[in-house]
Motif scaffolding. Sequence first.
Motif, PDB file in Angstrom:
ATOM      1  N   UNK A   8       0.868  -1.171   0.000  1.00 24.92           N
ATOM      2  CA  UNK A   8       0.000   0.000   0.000  1.00 24.92           C
ATOM      3  C   UNK A   8       0.909   1.226   0.000  1.00 24.92           C
ATOM      4  N   UNK A   9       1.181   1.762  -1.192  1.00 19.13           N
ATOM      5  CA  UNK A   9       2.180   2.839  -1.313  1.00 19.13           C
ATOM      6  C   UNK A   9       1.751   4.098  -0.580  1.00 19.13           C
ATOM      7  N   UNK A  10       0.442   4.364  -0.514  1.00 24.33           N
ATOM      8  CA  UNK A  10      -0.012   5.568   0.192  1.00 24.33           C
ATOM      9  C   UNK A  10       0.325   5.508   1.679  1.00 24.33           C
ATOM     10  N   UNK A  11       0.009   4.365   2.326  1.00 21.75           N
ATOM     11  CA  UNK A  11       0.322   4.224   3.748  1.00 21.75           C
ATOM     12  C   UNK A  11       1.826   4.144   3.975  1.00 21.75           C
ATOM     13  N   UNK A  12       2.557   3.516   3.031  1.00 26.67           N
ATOM     14  CA  UNK A  12       4.013   3.429   3.171  1.00 26.67           C
ATOM     15  C   UNK A  12       4.643   4.810   3.112  1.00 26.67           C
ATOM     16  N   UNK A  13       4.153   5.653   2.194  1.00 27.47           N
ATOM     17  CA  UNK A  13       4.690   7.015   2.089  1.00 27.47           C
ATOM     18  C   UNK A  13       4.365   7.818   3.336  1.00 27.47           C
ATOM     19  N   UNK A  14       3.132   7.680   3.834  1.00 28.87           N
ATOM     20  CA  UNK A  14       2.746   8.423   5.041  1.00 28.87           C
ATOM     21  C   UNK A  14       3.574   7.971   6.236  1.00 28.87           C
ATOM     22  N   UNK A  16       6.627   6.773   6.115  1.00 27.95           N
ATOM     23  CA  UNK A  16       7.985   7.314   5.957  1.00 27.95           C
ATOM     24  C   UNK A  16       8.035   8.781   6.368  1.00 27.95           C
ATOM     25  N   UNK A  17       7.005   9.549   5.992  1.00 23.94           N
ATOM     26  CA  UNK A  17       6.962  10.961   6.370  1.00 23.94           C
ATOM     27  C   UNK A  17       6.899  11.117   7.882  1.00 23.94           C
ATOM     28  N   UNK A  18       6.086  10.263   8.541  1.00 22.86           N
ATOM     29  CA  UNK A  18       6.011  10.320  10.001  1.00 22.86           C
ATOM     30  C   UNK A  18       7.367  10.015  10.620  1.00 22.86           C
ATOM     31  N   UNK A  19       8.092   9.038  10.059  1.00 21.31           N
ATOM     32  CA  UNK A  19       9.413   8.688  10.605  1.00 21.31           C
ATOM     33  C   UNK A  19      10.376   9.862  10.477  1.00 21.31           C
ATOM     34  N   UNK A  20      10.388  10.517   9.302  1.00 21.92           N
ATOM     35  CA  UNK A  20      11.282  11.661   9.117  1.00 21.92           C
ATOM     36  C   UNK A  20      10.899  12.800  10.038  1.00 21.92           C
ATOM     37  N   UNK A  21       9.596  13.001  10.265  1.00 18.05           N
ATOM     38  CA  UNK A  21       9.169  14.074  11.178  1.00 18.05           C
ATOM     39  C   UNK A  21       9.684  13.815  12.584  1.00 18.05           C
ATOM     40  N   UNK A  22       9.591  12.548  13.043  1.00 20.94           N
ATOM     41  CA  UNK A  22      10.105  12.202  14.364  1.00 20.94           C
ATOM     42  C   UNK A  22      11.609  12.451  14.449  1.00 20.94           C
ATOM     43  N   UNK A  23      12.306  12.299  13.301  1.00 18.76           N
ATOM     44  CA  UNK A  23      13.754  12.509  13.269  1.00 18.76           C
ATOM     45  C   UNK A  23      14.124  13.991  13.197  1.00 18.76           C
TER      46      UNK A  23
END
Length: 256
Positions: A8-14, A16-23
Amino acid sequence: MGADQTIDWRNAAASALEWWHEAGVDTLVDDVPRDWFAAPEPLIVAPAAPAALSVSPSAMPLVLADFLNWRGGAEVPEASWSGISLAASGPADATVMVLVDCPDRDDGDAGALLSGGSGRLLDRMLAAIGLARDAVHVAAVCAKRPTAGRIQSEVEDRLAEIAKHHIGLVAPRQLLLLGNAASRAILGTELQAARGRLHRFNHKTAQTGTGDASDVTTVVASYHPRFLIEKPAAKAEAWKDLQMLMGEQISQKGVR
């Protein structure tokens, strides 16, 4: 290739964005190309505008129905965000109000807050303390879901101000804050520090602390249902939070 088709590319992209935000990464690219080898431009500091010319945030409606219409309009921080703006639900004079951070990913399809798995768990949590969803006023700090699922720091203060105004219009006796963003917005405290005790919120002054009994909302902070779905072991701690809220309900009924 067969495995790739199941992603599910939409959830995978979201995710990844959440992970970068936490970083700590909150900007993906610049709007225009940058010459990294160019000499830095001199810093020009503009003079501060006179205080008399400062523009204060536009006034928020003082009637709940008008406020809810305004909440989905052009004067709120989420106005330029993509997605559907989801309004609060529940009685205008509800005794109990629930505040979450933002809509879940699947709420937009249903057109209502907490409409999926998180909502079903919330319904069971409320039923455990003798409450039904249609008797509770449910709202979110963000009317739309941020791209990465996290509220950006530059709009936190304004969204907190709006959420506090919303609470003041409902004037509930008890308020259940679900998740860290809701705790920060109302109590100015991280969830882990806010949990385990009762808080007092003066819904007339939008300040934590004491006041006339009719102006004070009792606040309990707990985990968001989506967190409990991912971490079932935390349900025991969430039940303790709900027991505090239930105990306060019984206490206040006895006073009346």
